[in-house]
Enzyme design. Sequence first.
Site, PDB file in Angstrom:
ATOM      1  CG  HIS A 226      22.536 -15.702  44.972  1.00  0.00           C
ATOM      2  ND1 HIS A 226      23.478 -16.632  45.370  1.00  0.00           N
ATOM      3  CD2 HIS A 226      22.297 -15.942  43.665  1.00  0.00           C
ATOM      4  CE1 HIS A 226      23.781 -17.403  44.340  1.00  0.00           C
ATOM      5  NE2 HIS A 226      23.092 -17.008  43.314  1.00  0.00           N
ATOM      6  CG  ASP A 407      17.867 -15.925  46.327  1.00  0.00           C
ATOM      7  OD1 ASP A 407      16.667 -16.031  46.644  1.00  0.00           O
ATOM      8  OD2 ASP A 407      18.476 -16.775  45.657  1.00  0.00           O
ATOM      9  N   GLY A 408      15.494 -13.238  47.751  1.00  0.00           N
ATOM     10  CA  GLY A 408      14.375 -12.421  47.308  1.00  0.00           C
ATOM     11  C   GLY A 408      13.603 -12.922  46.121  1.00  0.00           C
ATOM     12  N   GLY A 411       8.983 -16.103  45.810  1.00  0.00           N
ATOM     13  CA  GLY A 411       7.663 -15.934  45.214  1.00  0.00           C
ATOM     14  C   GLY A 411       7.698 -16.001  43.709  1.00  0.00           C
ATOM     15  CB  SER A 453      11.165 -24.233  44.612  1.00  0.00           C
ATOM     16  OG  SER A 453      11.365 -23.289  45.620  1.00  0.00           O
ATOM     17  N   GLY A 494      15.290 -32.689  50.251  1.00  0.00           N
ATOM     18  CA  GLY A 494      15.992 -31.548  50.835  1.00  0.00           C
ATOM     19  C   GLY A 494      16.869 -31.893  52.014  1.00  0.00           C
ATOM     20  NE  ARG A 551      21.101 -19.497  47.139  1.00  0.00           N
ATOM     21  CZ  ARG A 551      20.651 -19.154  45.947  1.00  0.00           C
ATOM     22  NH1 ARG A 551      19.852 -18.131  45.808  1.00  0.00           N
ATOM     23  NH2 ARG A 551      21.017 -19.843  44.872  1.00  0.00           N
ATOM     24  CG  ASP A 564      11.518 -20.961  55.442  1.00  0.00           C
ATOM     25  OD1 ASP A 564      12.682 -20.678  55.106  1.00  0.00           O
ATOM     26  OD2 ASP A 564      10.792 -21.765  54.818  1.00  0.00           O
ATOM     27  N   PRO A 565      10.112 -18.251  54.015  1.00  0.00           N
ATOM     28  CG  PRO A 565      11.499 -17.653  52.254  1.00  0.00           C
ATOM     29  CD  PRO A 565      11.457 -17.724  53.741  1.00  0.00           C
TER      30      PRO A 565
END
Length: 586
Positions: A226, A407-408, A411, A453, A494, A551, A564-565
């Site tokens: 990824h 891995d982008g 969103g 998620s 998690g 990851r 962190d996203p």
Amino acid sequence: MTSKTRAKKLINAPEDIITEAIEGMVSAHPHLLRVEGATGRAVVAQDGPRDDKVGIVIGGGSGHEPAFAGYVGRGLADAAAVGNVFASPSPEQILDATRAANGGVGVVYLYGNYTGDVMNFDMAAEEAAGLGIECRSVAVADDIASAPAARAHERRGIAGDFFVFKIAGAAAEAGRDLDGVEAAARAALANTRSMGVALTPCSLPQTGKPNFEIGETEMEIGMGLHGEPGMRRGDMAQADAVVDELMAPIMAELAFKAGDEVAVLVNGLGATGLLEQYILHRRVAAILAEAGIRIHYSWVGEYATSLEMAGASVTLMKLDADLKTLLDMPCRTAALTVGDVTERARASRPDRTVAAVFEKKVETRETHLAKDGPITPTIFRAMVSLAGERIGEEAERLSALDGVIGDGDHGITMDIGWKAVRAALAQSPADETIETSCKRMAKAFLDAVGASSGPLYATAFLRAGTAVKDRLNLDAGAMAAWIGAASDGVQERGRAAPGDKTMVDAWVPAAEAARACAEAGDDVLACLDAACAGAERGMNFTRDIESKRGRSAKLGARSVGHIDPGAASTAVILAAMRDAARDLLA
């Protein structure tokens, strides 16, 4: 391709790519494959599942074709659960595959060792147990570059899936029991090691943008499927030098001696042709020959790709007599045929389809609930709906944050989940309680999103709803309890803690701030303000720490300096809920 260039892809609507790809795959191989289950994401072997045979269910995100559905067929996997691009299938999608594969003597789950896959398959196994189906899980962790041998259980799965799937499928086809099939899969994993190299990024269909950046003259040794970081980034080298670097740790860990036999897989990542792959195999074969190791069989080609990433991986499986026998057993799938498979009429099996345990009856009317507090169920649903709207607006930014350390797709994944939540809440009866709305939200998010998620937010919503089940409306204390329970749910599912550089770093300070505000006697808007401030502090804190979970944990010091996203999306959600409440209570 630069970060400003949009990749050209032969697709229709991005939201339809998985459905259309599955439809195309089944229409191309109708003699091998069919689709079962309400989710439309369980690809099932026409000539695989049968009574009194251990079922084999594989699965993972799309974008790795022919993995995973390409390995569904006689003598290999009975079914595959197909997730979104680079995202785990959801528990309900996995359950569809489980029910299809169930022959009454248990099912073995096989998937890559990624946080989202582990959580989703674990949740599916819990649900399957409630249906009377015993499931065992083997998370494939073959990538040497992703963790040292002392922490091999943390390694990610890459192309080694190929050998583990083949061995487990053969063991099930041979009639071994659940213990025997699981043991065969674990033996294959124990003797399989992989390592790869990436030359270019790939681009997600939803964004068309590279999911990471790499210089035109650079390569990354050990990069994951990824775009996860590898062991080092450096200047491009010649093929032999690259293979030498990939093979050295594999050879050392498998502790070969002269006279051993091995199976070899040279795997292209999507944009590296056979010409180059055969050059790589040439050097692999030379290294093995110099060590006195005999190649029993080799596969060269694309078996576990990464969309259009340029690069390749090398996988070796050290063979003993049993693994060799199972490897040679016949199978027939869209991506792999070994030997001659005898035609067999499709077996008729009793209908084992049972409604999933997760599909609990939704109660919409409650009595004797506390009615004090300004946050009514209608206002609560508006707060949640605005959170979903804001996530959609911020999806590109959140994915960009994820592209730096993950891995982008964060969103994109969050937007899919929150759109499902908003659609589900639009169907809510006017008198539905907040607890019931939370259950509805949990199921919608989990069904729509695999990845990590899905289980995280589903658990958060369920725990939060339970925390306020005695209330019709929410006051400051109840709002703080809702936020605190959501935070607890994320931590529980998690298994992350503050300081791990995850969404927990935003949820925990938000919950603590809201609780302190409520205990001080402040009103509900003040509590929401405090929660938002806490989430913002936690989000900014993640910029200065190393990642320890997920990851991005493989980045180590390279993760410092980046938010962190998941923490960023938490701040977006809570701020939107606060803004909606403020407007509606003004």
